[in-house]
Write a protein that holds these residues in place. Structure first.
Motif, mmCIF file in Angstrom:
data_model
loop_
_atom_site.group_PDB
_atom_site.id
_atom_site.type_symbol
_atom_site.label_atom_id
_atom_site.label_comp_id
_atom_site.label_asym_id
_atom_site.label_seq_id
_atom_site.Cartn_x
_atom_site.Cartn_y
_atom_site.Cartn_z
ATOM 1 N N GLU A 1 1.028 0.438 4.331
ATOM 2 C CA GLU A 1 1.831 1.652 4.222
ATOM 3 C C GLU A 1 1.166 2.711 3.348
ATOM 4 O O GLU A 1 1.690 3.821 3.212
ATOM 5 C CB GLU A 1 3.208 1.308 3.640
ATOM 6 N N ARG B 1 3.825 -5.218 9.598
ATOM 7 C CA ARG B 1 3.402 -5.576 8.236
ATOM 8 C C ARG B 1 2.245 -6.562 8.233
ATOM 9 O O ARG B 1 1.903 -7.155 7.210
ATOM 10 C CB ARG B 1 4.589 -6.140 7.451
ATOM 11 N N CYS C 1 1.559 -8.757 4.845
ATOM 12 C CA CYS C 1 2.600 -8.367 3.898
ATOM 13 C C CYS C 1 3.915 -9.103 4.140
ATOM 14 O O CYS C 1 4.926 -8.781 3.499
ATOM 15 C CB CYS C 1 2.834 -6.861 3.970
ATOM 16 N N CYS D 1 3.481 -2.764 0.645
ATOM 17 C CA CYS D 1 2.521 -3.251 1.644
ATOM 18 C C CYS D 1 1.366 -2.269 1.736
ATOM 19 O O CYS D 1 1.573 -1.056 1.920
ATOM 20 C CB CYS D 1 3.191 -3.413 3.009
#
Length: 440
Positions: free
Chosen positions: A102, A74, A142, A99
């Motif tokens: 993603e 992340r 994130c 996030c």
């Protein structure tokens, strides 16, 4: 404290709207204890031979006591195109915990999962960009309540036909040649101005010498800009030409605003002195230009990855607007003063010529400021990334035309508008002064 969902999208839009000022090159920087969720490093126009190289070292991630251990996947780097920006912003708005790493609309580079194990905690990789477009290079964090420290070195470039690297964006690679062409134009302009002053030595005033100095500084500023962009294009670093560029830019901008103020007050033409309020204008404009140039250096030499980059942009824009407004006042004062004088001194023809000249100068200055501040910015915003150089060409063309008109209007000649006395037109001039209020 948790930031509101709209904070990230709005800040992202603001940074990207201002990042047209960025000149891509090789950058090495250190990020220390930074908790921002998004950091913009570069904005670059790639061709089909584009590449991104990222070197990261000395990475450390710290979290607050109550925060869970950060998940390495992340935190990482990605590329985002202009077309995908709205889609990503929509995803963030719909889900505040989403996030960006993603998202299917971003081009993923690497995450902290790819780092070498401690104590090295480093990464070095080059990525080809196969889809030509303008991309922004971001770092995303994130992990909530997490701060990152690391040393980052970035290279973004396109490959030429001979395999050499071009570190200028696809839309800016023409700038070295463009600036050199305008340098030649201003050099010829300066030579012609020296010739005019030499052939009309009896009509040369001190303001004409300042105007010649302005042309010289503009020419030096352009040749330094050409060399700066050339070395960035070839090597990725300016090799010190950026320092000379900023020096001559500072002198040139201060001289330009000073010359406009002095011409607007009639100094050296109409009177050998400045009134107190006119001196105050200069005392305000010059220090503000110092501040504006400091902001310009910070913007140009650092980049949006520093925390106060947006603030420096706002300072630069605010100071520039104040200076543009300030230099208008002396011209308005001169027009009003001439209007009042025309009622008492009995020289209607001369005063009418002066009023017409100052009103024309007022219109020219307003047009120049509007075009270079509004139209040029609009061109930078709406032009396709491959044609970003067009806004630079438009700005330099407008500047050259403004200089040419201003220098023509106030050139040293034996019989100019300041000294015309045609007795046959005196009565017509008196009627014109009565009918024409010269309202701005």
């Amino acid at each position: 404290m948790t930031k509101p969902p709209l904070f990230l999208p709005l800040s992202l839009l603001l940074i990207l709207s201002l990042s047209s000022l960025i000149t891509a090159e090789i950058k090495a920087l250190s990020i220390t204890n930074d908790g921002r969720s998004m950091i913009l490093f570069e904005k670059f126009g790639f061709t089909h031979t584009g590449h991104v190289t990222i070197s990261v070292s000395s990475v450390s991630v710290t979290s607050s006591i109550n925060a869970p251990n950060p998940i390495p996947s992340r935190l990482g780097f990605f590329l985002l195109s202009e077309e995908s920006l709205l889609q990503v912003l929509l995803e963030i708005q719909q889900n505040p915990n989403f996030c960006v790493l993603e998202s299917h609309y971003t081009l993923h580079l690497f995450t902290f999962r790819d780092l070498s194990p401690p104590p090295l905690s480093s990464f070095n990789q080059s990525y080809p960009v196969t889809a030509p477009n303008e991309y922004s290079l971001f770092f995303a964090n994130c992990a909530p309540e997490t701060r990152v420290s690391m040393n980052v070195r970035t290279e973004v470039y396109n490959l030429e036909f001979d395999g050499s690297k071009d570190f200028l964006s696809a839309g800016l690679t023409q700038l070295p040649s463009l600036y050199f062409v305008y340098f030649i134009a201003y050099l010829a302009f300066l030579g012609f101005w020296i010739y005019i002053c030499f052939t009309n030595r009896g009509s040369v005033h001190r303001i004409h010498l300042l105007m010649g100095g302005l042309l010289l500084m503009k020419a030096l500023n352009l040749i330094c800009a050409a060399e700066d962009k050339h070395y960035v294009k070839v090597t990725g670093t300016p090799h010190g030409w950026d320092v000379l560029f900023y020096i001559f830019q500072f002198i040139r901008v201060v001289l330009l605003f000073t010359v406009i103020v002095l011409i607007g007050t009639g100094w050296s033409f109409l009177k050998p002195f400045l009134q107190e309020k006119e001196k105050k204008v200069l005392m305000i404009v010059v220090p503000l230009q110092v501040l504006a140039n400091v902001a310009s250096v910070v913007i140009g030499e650092t980049g949006p990855f520093i925390k106060d980059w947006v603030t420096w942009n706002q300072v630069f824009l605010l100071v520039d607007i104040i200076c543009c407004c300030a230099i208008i006042f002396p011209i308005v004062w001169s027009i009003r003063s001439l209007r009042e004088t025309s009622k008492t001194d009995g020289k209607a023809a001369r005063n009418l010529a002066k009023l017409q000249l100052f009103r024309q100068f007022y219109i020219v200055v307003i047009g120049y400021l509007y075009f270079t501040r509004i139209v040029v910015f609009a061109l930078k915003t709406i032009a396709a990334y491959k044609y970003q150089w067009v806004s630079n060409a438009a700005e330099e063309t407008a500047s050259l035309l403004f200089y040419a008109v201003m220098f023509y209007m106030f050139r040293p000649v034996e019989k100019n508008e300041y000294f015309v006395l045609d007795e046959e037109e005196e009565e017509a001039a008196e009627m014109a002064l009565k009918d024409e209020e010269f309202e701005l």
